[in-house]
Scaffold this motif. Sequence first.
Motif, short mmCIF file in Angstrom:
data_model
loop_
_atom_site.label_atom_id
_atom_site.label_comp_id
_atom_site.label_asym_id
_atom_site.label_seq_id
_atom_site.Cartn_x
_atom_site.Cartn_y
_atom_site.Cartn_z
N GLY A 419 0.79 -1.22 0.00
CA GLY A 419 0.00 0.00 0.00
C GLY A 419 0.83 1.27 0.00
N GLN A 420 1.99 1.22 0.63
CA GLN A 420 2.82 2.42 0.65
C GLN A 420 3.20 2.86 -0.75
OE1 GLN A 420 5.96 1.06 3.14
NE2 GLN A 420 4.79 1.33 5.03
N ARG A 421 3.51 1.88 -1.60
CA ARG A 421 3.82 2.21 -2.99
C ARG A 421 2.61 2.82 -3.69
NH1 ARG A 421 8.34 0.33 -5.49
NH2 ARG A 421 10.05 0.37 -4.01
N THR A 422 1.44 2.31 -3.36
CA THR A 422 0.22 2.77 -4.02
C THR A 422 -0.04 4.24 -3.76
OG1 THR A 422 -0.72 0.55 -3.80
CG2 THR A 422 -2.27 2.32 -4.25
N VAL A 423 0.40 4.77 -2.60
CA VAL A 423 0.16 6.18 -2.29
C VAL A 423 1.43 7.03 -2.41
CG1 VAL A 423 -1.84 5.73 -0.84
CG2 VAL A 423 0.43 5.77 0.20
N GLY A 424 2.44 6.53 -3.14
CA GLY A 424 3.54 7.41 -3.53
C GLY A 424 4.89 7.19 -2.92
N ILE A 425 5.03 6.18 -2.02
CA ILE A 425 6.37 5.90 -1.47
C ILE A 425 7.17 5.19 -2.55
CG2 ILE A 425 7.67 4.61 0.25
CD1 ILE A 425 6.26 6.92 1.51
N THR A 426 7.98 5.92 -3.26
CA THR A 426 8.82 5.35 -4.31
C THR A 426 9.94 6.32 -4.63
OG1 THR A 426 8.92 4.58 -6.61
CG2 THR A 426 7.28 6.27 -6.11
N GLU A 427 11.09 5.76 -4.93
CA GLU A 427 12.24 6.58 -5.33
C GLU A 427 12.20 6.90 -6.82
OE1 GLU A 427 13.47 2.37 -6.23
OE2 GLU A 427 12.22 3.42 -4.77
N LYS A 428 11.24 6.28 -7.53
CA LYS A 428 11.17 6.45 -8.98
C LYS A 428 10.13 7.51 -9.32
CE LYS A 428 12.25 1.55 -9.35
NZ LYS A 428 11.75 0.20 -9.66
N PRO A 429 10.54 8.68 -9.79
CA PRO A 429 9.58 9.77 -10.01
C PRO A 429 8.51 9.43 -11.03
CG PRO A 429 11.74 10.29 -10.94
CD PRO A 429 11.92 9.07 -10.11
N GLY A 430 8.81 8.53 -11.97
CA GLY A 430 7.82 8.16 -12.97
C GLY A 430 6.65 7.38 -12.42
N LEU A 431 6.77 6.86 -11.19
CA LEU A 431 5.69 6.08 -10.59
C LEU A 431 4.83 6.92 -9.65
CD1 LEU A 431 7.53 2.73 -9.72
CD2 LEU A 431 6.24 3.33 -11.78
N ALA A 432 5.16 8.18 -9.48
CA ALA A 432 4.38 9.06 -8.60
C ALA A 432 3.67 10.14 -9.43
CB ALA A 432 5.30 9.71 -7.57
N PRO A 433 2.47 10.54 -9.03
CA PRO A 433 1.71 11.56 -9.79
C PRO A 433 2.22 12.97 -9.47
CG PRO A 433 0.43 10.86 -7.90
CD PRO A 433 1.70 10.04 -7.88
N LEU A 434 3.42 13.29 -9.91
CA LEU A 434 4.07 14.53 -9.52
C LEU A 434 3.30 15.76 -9.99
CD1 LEU A 434 7.85 13.65 -10.06
CD2 LEU A 434 6.40 13.32 -8.04
N ASP A 435 2.77 15.72 -11.19
CA ASP A 435 2.01 16.88 -11.68
C ASP A 435 0.78 17.12 -10.82
OD1 ASP A 435 3.83 17.26 -13.69
OD2 ASP A 435 2.68 16.17 -15.21
N LYS A 436 0.13 16.05 -10.41
CA LYS A 436 -1.06 16.19 -9.58
C LYS A 436 -0.69 16.75 -8.21
CE LYS A 436 -5.52 15.54 -9.17
NZ LYS A 436 -6.48 16.22 -10.07
N LEU A 437 0.40 16.27 -7.63
CA LEU A 437 0.85 16.80 -6.34
C LEU A 437 1.19 18.28 -6.46
CD1 LEU A 437 3.16 13.86 -5.14
CD2 LEU A 437 0.89 14.44 -4.27
N SER A 438 1.82 18.65 -7.54
CA SER A 438 2.15 20.06 -7.77
C SER A 438 0.89 20.91 -7.86
CB SER A 438 2.96 20.19 -9.06
OG SER A 438 3.22 21.55 -9.34
N GLU A 439 -0.10 20.41 -8.57
CA GLU A 439 -1.37 21.13 -8.72
C GLU A 439 -2.10 21.28 -7.39
OE1 GLU A 439 -5.78 19.92 -10.32
OE2 GLU A 439 -4.05 19.19 -11.46
N LEU A 440 -2.12 20.22 -6.61
CA LEU A 440 -2.88 20.23 -5.35
C LEU A 440 -2.22 21.06 -4.27
CD1 LEU A 440 -3.93 16.46 -5.13
CD2 LEU A 440 -5.46 18.41 -5.51
N TYR A 441 -0.87 21.06 -4.23
CA TYR A 441 -0.19 21.64 -3.08
C TYR A 441 0.75 22.80 -3.41
CZ TYR A 441 -2.09 17.36 -1.18
OH TYR A 441 -2.96 16.36 -0.82
#
Length: 772
Positions: A419-441
């Motif tokens: 589950g941690q991977r599912t919500v963004g715990i990853t060292e690989k930026p391609g697996l995280a919704p970075l644009d969405k995080l930028s938009e939200l925060y």
Amino acid sequence: MAEIILQERVALKAPAILSAQNRPEGYMCVSCAWAKPAKTHPLEFCENGAKATAWEITSRRADRAFFDGHTLGELEAWPDHDLEERGRLTQPMRWDAATDKYVPVSWTKAFAEIGRELRALDPRQVDFYTSGRASLEASYMYQLFARMYGSNNMPDSSNMCHESSSVALPESIGASVGTAVLSDFQNTDCIFYIAQNVGTSSPRLLHDLQDAVDRGVKIVTFNLLRERGLERFVNPQRPAQMLTSKETRISREYYQVKNGGDIAALFGVCKALIEADDTLKASGQSRVAGKDGEPRDPENAAMIAFAASIAAADKKHVLDHDFIKEHTAGFEEFAQAARKHRWEELERLSGLSREQMTQAAATYARSDAVMMVYGMGLTQQLKGVENVHMVCNLALLRGNIGKPGANICAVRGHSNVQGQRTVGITEKPGLAPLDKLSELYGFEPPRWTGRSTVETCEAVVSGQSRAFISLGGNFLRAVPDTAAMEEGWGKLRLTVQIATKLNRSHVLHGEIAYLLPCLGRIEVDEQATGPQAVSIESSIAHFHASRGKTKPASTELLSEPAIVAGMAKATLGQSRVLWDAWVGNYGEIRDAIERTYPETFKDFNKRLFKPGGFSRPLPARERKWVTKSGKANFISPEKLFPEFPTSGDADVLHLATLRSNDQFNTTIYGYSDRYRGVEGTRKIVFMNPDDIVRLGFTEGENVDLTTAIDATNVRRVTAMRIVPYDIPKGCCGAYYPETNPLFPLAHHDPKSKTPSYKLLPVRLSRSSEVSP
């Protein structure tokens, strides 16, 4: 189980708390990652789950009086079991260099200094580690804190266990996790159970296996050791079995594969399937066998008999050609690779005979819906990714993905590590919704690739890492190359440990060290809006709620979300994130998770307590393949076995690390392994009796184990007592984490960087030390 309940002095409250374990309105077990069923058993916990619960709700305390009486230098000499056995941590502590002791500190001062130290460092120098116990809510906050700070260094326990799955499954089937659901166990007619010891690692899964066996399901096991839990099972929740000691036979067929021989074994099964299909296609039913029923080709007798049995069932093919044509790519290349492999080579590397591999193929071919269940015995190898590719290849040959009873089940070891991977715990930026995080925060997330666990270890050893923040876990005991890691650990500027109990990673420390005690999952988490629930993802990609049931160990404990928020506010200052509101109401964190991952977490709060959990969407379950080819891919490993400088040396054995039934990961509950007949010690090496004689040793003798692949750096564990065991010749087994010092950091799968804890060449020599 009763012994540890008494040992932890919780006999009065344990029964009521255990009755809520893994139930819809209760708490998720803090150990294994198996799912909570919608229809529960009378008691929905296993022996290890009960131990984990007793270990957490213990009445013992590692309080101020304890730390006043011991320097950290003294505690370094304590065994792992004794450190954790001291009990629950009760208040925040800071290491005092003058006295070499942990001394109390206020939460406000702790957060302020941690924030000040982090602001003084380059974010690339800071590592944010996460163990498998953190909830989805805490994990989401933690990854957001790390990224807003500017770091993608997010090593986690997944890097050390199923990262090979996370790399291989997307390449093969377009899913990062297994596709199985609990109902598959009710609809399957055959289970291939590969390299996972259910008895010690996930005993609750035995319920599903036993129910399947009772329905006549055939279980075909591939495993290094003969393990009791994979052979037979007495269910404590079935009175008739307990009274009569009648056992359920689990495995219909049991094949002992040499460690590292999994690719060869699975290729052998695939080869038998493909060649039998070729025989049917070329010859037709009438020519598979002679008129008298005898095979025409004696050297190919097993395969011809296999093909004949398929023909006798009025089947024209062994493989599912319609599925292969419509849903897969790369079949012809894979089939050619299988045909070219020589049986002699497959037998030598796998440790199985041609007849055994053909028999397994025949069982597979006669079954309509087959599940592939596997564990870390496959993933923690130099060829872990390719091992998982081979599991997928075998499933694809007969269309055993994406239909009821036929899917892949990757059994995770630690609760919520998936589950941690599912919500963004990853060292690989391609697996995280970075644009969405930028938009939200309203911040720009770092886009560089962070450090995995092995890379973090390398950075600690080299001095590139300056700070290590740990959300749970016992990092120093879990990772390889123990001596080098412990030496590097003391050079860190800052170590922050968020934990419930004391462990090795806490008594070794950086220049500035904080020990921050948190609420356990089983404890009532009272916040501004009342008692809170958290959520967990199971091995089968279902999300489950967890609500604590017992009084906290101390009034000074904070929840994991509160600690993450405290560090984030002290480090980042003002931001768009409503940290305090999130801590006051975890439902708001779940709303934020849903905004970030709208498809995965649709109606998160509404579905939180759904019996049986709610499923994560996985297109592969519906035979929709999110891969570059748009189809499921057959992928052929380049080599059958890794190459070592010492390959062929007669005195070299291949070591696999093991768990006992008296431990969970790095947590050691005691010194008993009753399934394997060991009592009183964990300094054991299990050997084939013939190897003991061949190498000139005797049963019970003490030996030293030395790594046999790196002559420039001697890695050794000493005084290991020889125990004869049913293990293939040329192989040996010993406990994790006691043998972690033998494993070089560089000894890992090249793609996943998962440490190869299941395959390491070692040499044995007589020891001058006495084993306990």
